[in-house]
Motif scaffolding. Structure first.
Motif: not given
Length: 254
Positions: A118, A122, A151-155, A157, A191-193
């Motif tokens: 991460c 992200g 995790n605010k990304g789309s994949s 981490c 996971q995302p979110g």
């Protein structure tokens, strides 16, 4: 025997000798030609067998044709051009044969890399403030507060280890880089979110002296060099910035 009969007999003998000589010469010519052809064919045959045995597969076919192509003269040049074309085909065949391996290697590389760690860009950070998340200001000794990382990304981490936490005053002039605990840790995948948190052990105080009042906390995720700044929502801490074993310190993620 008359003289005319003697002349005719002599002519017949001369013709027979001439015919015999011509026949013998023709036989010698044919024998020489076939002997030359055989000697020319045998080396080519041996070269083919040697090339196939040495290299095998498509490469052996190309190698044999290249050997034949170097035979002689213009015919050799023509054969070499033809074998060059076929060698190109062989190259395509080799490339096609290697393609699955290359694709597998690429896939293996992806699989080996796995989920990346991460990064600060992200993530978002915030103090947990709901319910019983607030540290107890009346606790004798230490109490805890939590910082949540999302995790605010789309994949997905991966994260784990000690974050860096620097408390700073309102004007930023007085900083406190918190020490780390000795707790063990592992890594977790977000996971995302998804969110995770880590705790700060904090030594709160209501005294009018010997305190430190944070205004913000700079949170640097593990293995990162940039930080996320969050507002400090609590009261004053015992000022132990120079202490060997301060009561305010960071615990790991995971």
């Amino acid at each position: 025997m008359s003289s005319s009969a003697t002349v005719r007999t002599a002519r017949r003998r001369t013709l027979r000798l001439a015919a015999a000589a011509l026949t013998a010469a023709a036989g010698l010519t044919l024998t020489a030609c076939s002997g030359a052809d055989a000697s020319a064919a045998k080396p080519a045959g041996r070269t083919d067998a040697g090339a196939v045995s040495a290299t095998g597969g498509a490469g052996s076919s190309t190698g044999a044709q290249d050997s034949d192509a170097q035979g002689s003269g213009a015919q050799g040049s023509g054969a070499q051009a033809g074998s060059g074309t076929q060698a190109g085909s062989g190259t395509k065949t080799d490339a096609a044969a290697k393609q699955p391996g290359g694709a597998h290697a690429g896939g293996g590389g992806g699989a080996g890399t796995g989920v990346q760690r991460c990064h600060t860009s992200g993530l978002k950070a915030a103090f947990a403030t709901g319910g019983d998340a607030a540290p107890d200001p009346d606790a004798s000794g230490g109490t805890t507060t939590s910082i949540v990382l999302t995790n605010k990304g789309s994949s997905a981490c991966k994260i784990g280890g000690f974050p860096g936490v620097d408390l700073k005053s309102e004007n930023g002039g007085e900083r406190w880089s918190l020490a780390r605990s000795s707790k063990k840790f592992s890594s977790i995948t977000l996971q995302p979110g998804d969110s995770t948190d880590f705790t700060l052990n904090v030594a709160m105080t209501k005294e009018e002296t010997g305190f430190y009042q944070p205004a913000f906390a700079d949170v640097t995720p593990p293995n990162e060099t940039t930080s996320l700044t969050v507002k400090w929502p609590w009261g004053t801490l015992v000022d132990q910035r120079s202490a060997t074993h301060p009561g305010t310190f960071v615990n790991p993620i995971g």
